[in-house]
Design an enzyme around this catalytic site. Structure first.
Site, PDB file in Angstrom:
ATOM      1  N   HIS A   1       0.826  -1.201   0.000  1.00  0.00           N
ATOM      2  CA  HIS A   1       0.000   0.000   0.000  1.00  0.00           C
ATOM      3  C   HIS A   1       0.868   1.263   0.000  1.00  0.00           C
ATOM      4  CE1 HIS A   1      -3.114   2.769   1.902  1.00  0.00           C
ATOM      5  NE2 HIS A   1      -3.780   2.243   0.884  1.00  0.00           N
TER       6      HIS A   1
ATOM      7  N   ARG B   1     -10.994  11.523   9.145  1.00  0.00           N
ATOM      8  CA  ARG B   1     -12.139  11.616   8.245  1.00  0.00           C
ATOM      9  C   ARG B   1     -13.169  10.521   8.488  1.00  0.00           C
ATOM     10  NH1 ARG B   1     -10.482   9.575   3.152  1.00  0.00           N
ATOM     11  NH2 ARG B   1     -11.663   7.721   3.630  1.00  0.00           N
TER      12      ARG B   1
END
Length: 694
Positions: free
Chosen positions: A436, A565
């Site tokens: 990632h 978030r």
């Protein structure tokens, strides 16, 4: 309904609370009307992925265990029911919002009409449109006489058709059919108009209006059509055949995904009970599955692409990406990076610098090699095009591409085959670990020696998502950082050798330990009476051990500010547990995606950018890279941008145990919309430089 157990918020409910924040944007009257449609589409798309991944995982857990599996003390079956209840409530709210937006659009002379509201002139156009464009793409299946019910895809919407046949006997003959709504045609059909009024009809209703054209060979007395939608488990299952390549296994597994177990069935609540039962039975959907009544239209993710109709007054004003001070898209970017580090903060600044970097490396005779990690790529990727260009120019190009990037597997396999054909060396990662990290290293021969240049980012190298995802990218020629980055590519090549890194923090081997040490240092500073604080900006925090570590720091007196978030399993502001922790979420026009980590260090702050969130998978089960910022100007810039986010009081919500998504209000302070202020911050930097040059 409990949301917390043992000092943590349930992960799934926290995620659904994030999606509720997206729905709040659709409901917000200060958001331009057509952008409110976009947020409805994002809400729906998010929910689809949630059911395909998270809900499906809990469902498997509830079915596969002999005992009652519990998640934070709640049995899996009970959690599934609680999730379904929340989703039904959110779906109901989304339908109310949709209706409200449509009414407001009518005041703007934009009308979304159905098949019963068209004029004769419109009907002629729609019929011709159906014959020319829609009919060739429509798949219709008669169901009654089939031995096996057809497989319905979870990427498509369907019309469930009931035909009541004409008959002289007292017993009615019923025929059922299903029509797949083509996803190759725009869902919204703009109708011609000779007035100020603009009319749109959904593709579903274009088909409804032309049902007789499809079924005219049948002698029926009535026909009805109601939309249904299925969501399937998206888990990939790999076979153990050693003769197959990883690419082949993943390709086969993606094909198998389309027959995954149903996890959600959404239907038009106006559908007849007999029709609903026929489809539920045929698709083997049980009452224990998530069966959700909805409105007339599903697949509302399509609203992300609602036509703008030239009405830019009903959209957010577009901020054009700004240049990075000191970097030019004209001259040599490598010569600039050779002298100092630069930071790119997209979409406030132009993503084109990354393309420029790779294009220049592809052409530069002194560049010998390019190594890069790829996770999610744009359609018609300029990144891939640049790498192929480099290979054609004789550069040694090595690409680590993550084939298991969820829902991008087919795209990544296609790009892999394309790059392999062009002579690019591909690495498919590390067994058991997703890659990632977002890194690139090039090697250039200068005065007979190898000189490295590169960039490290918090986001994907994807020019499309860079328009809406906020991410930071560091361009550097720092010898030590890039020496570590090169070691990561060596690890991809030889997995059994674990390298030591002097500067980069790399998962899965060192990230948890290193972050623990950084937090421990703040704890020690607080206990010693020194300045101690932690400021973290990330997408999600769900790792319980890391959460406990932040609780420990809070109890020691470390001031902690979190801008998160999405998922937040940590509960801030609890006396004796987390009273020194504040946490907010910003949901606005852009998707907050950058990970920025700041540790006070007794007045000499350390700043990092990272591809990793504080999630167990990022810390222990993926290859992630966290990069220290050594350039003092960039360090100051990242601290200032964090503070801009922290001052938000327009689009910021408070993370809390009650999951109420309360907007953050800060007394009598003026409205402060962080994303617009961030753009202003970078514009002001350019203005200052322009003034100095005058």
């Amino acid at each position: 309904m409990n949301n917390t157990t043992n000092n943590y918020i349930d992960r799934e409910k926290s995620w659904l609370t994030f999606n509720a924040r997206v729905l709040q944007e659709a409901n917000d009257e200060s958001v331009p009307l057509l952008d409110r449609f976009r947020f409805l589409g994002i809400f729906s798309n998010n929910l689809d992925e949630f059911f395909r991944v998270r809900y499906a995982a809990i469902r498997r857990m509830s079915l596969e265990t002999n005992e009652t599996e519990k998640i934070l003390g709640v049995p899996a079956e009970q959690l599934l029911k609680e999730i379904t209840d929340i989703v039904i409530e959110q779906q109901s709210e989304s339908l109310r919002i949709l209706s409200e937006i449509e009414k407001k659009l009518e005041k703007e002379n934009i009308y979304i009409i159905n098949e019963n509201q068209v004029t004769k002139e419109q009907e002629v156009f729609i019929h011709d449109y159906f014959i020319q464009k829609v009919s060739p793409a429509v798949v219709t299946i008669m169901l009654n006489d089939l031995e096996e019910f057809p497989l319905l895809k979870d990427t498509s919407g369907y019309l469930a058709i009931k035909l009541v046949m004409k008959s002289e006997s007292s017993t009615e003959e019923i025929k059922y059919a299903v029509i797949e709504i083509p996803n190759t045609i725009n869902r919204f059909v703009v109708l011609p108009s000779n007035s100020e009024k603009q009319y749109i009809i959904l593709l579903d209703d274009v088909i409804r209006l032309n049902l007789n054209s499809i079924f005219n060979i049948f002698d029926y007395k009535s026909i009805s059509a109601h939309m249904i939608k299925i969501t399937r488990d998206a888990q990939l299952e790999f076979d153990s055949d050693l003769s197959k390549s990883l690419m082949e296994k993943i390709s086969n597994s993606v094909k198998e995904r389309r027959v995954g177990e149903p996890v959600r069935f959404v239907y038009d609540q106006a559908i007849g009970k007999d029709t609903l039962e026929f489809f539920l039975k045929g698709m083997n959907i049980l009452s224990s599955d998530s069966i959700i009544p909805g409105g007339r239209y599903h697949n509302r993710r399509d609203y992300m692409n609602f036509p703008h109709l030239g009405r830019y007054d009903l959209l957010y004003r577009e901020n054009l990406p700004l240049p990075v001070p000191g970097l030019s898209l004209e001259g040599s970017i490598l010569e600039r990076i050779k002298k100092k580090d630069y930071l790119l903060y997209a979409p406030y600044q132009s993503f084109s610098y990354i393309i420029k970097f790779l294009r220049e490396a592809a052409l530069d005779p002194k560049v010998a090699s390019i190594k890069i990690t790829l996770y999610r790529l744009a359609k018609n990727s300029q990144i891939v095009s640049s790498l192929i260009n480099a290979a054609k120019n004789g550069k040694k190009v090595t690409v680590q591409i993550e084939l298991q990037a969820r829902f991008d597997e087919e795209s990544n396999i296609s790009y892999s085959e394309q790059m392999q054909t062009e002579g690019i060396e591909l690495i498919f990662g590390v067994k058991g670990l997703k890659v990632h990290s977002k890194i690139c290293v090039i090697e250039r021969i200068e005065e007979g020696r190898v000189k490295r240049y590169g960039f490290i980012s918090t986001g994907n190298f994807n020019e499309n998502s860079a328009k809406v995802y906020t991410d930071v990218t560091l361009f550097t020629s720092n010898v030590e950082i890039l020496k570590d980055a090169a070691k990561i590519f060596d690890f991809f090549d030889v997995n059994y050798r674990v390298h030591r890194y002097k500067h980069l923090i790399v998962s899965p081997h060192y990230t948890r330990t290193r972050f623990n040490k950084l937090i421990d240092r703040e704890i020690l500073n607080a206990l010693s009476g020194k300045e101690a604080y932690i400021k973290l900006k990330m997408n999600s925090i769900s790792d319980f051990k890391m959460t406990d570590k932040l609780y420990e720091a809070s109890n020691a007196g470390v001031k902690i500010q979190l801008v998160i978030r999405g998922i937040c399993c940590l509960i801030p502001g609890v006396k004796g547990l987390s009273e020194n922790i504040e946490a907010i979420s910003i949901v606005d026009n852009y998707l907050e995606h950058s990970r920025i980590y700041i540790f006070g260090n007794a007045g000499d702050p350390e700043v990092y950018i990272s591809s990793a969130d504080f999630m167990t998978r990022n810390l222990d089960a993926r290859v992630e890279v966290t990069c220290p910022i050594y350039d003092e100007e960039i360090k100051k810039e990242l601290i200032e941008t964090f503070e801009i986010g922290w001052k938000a009081n327009v689009k910021a919500r408070i993370h809390s145990a009650d999951l109420l998504n309360q907007y953050r209000k800060r007394g009598d302070e003026k409205p402060f919309r962080a994303q617009q202020e961030m753009y202003n911050y970078y514009q002001n930097k350019l203005d200052v430089i322009a003034e100095e040059l005058q």
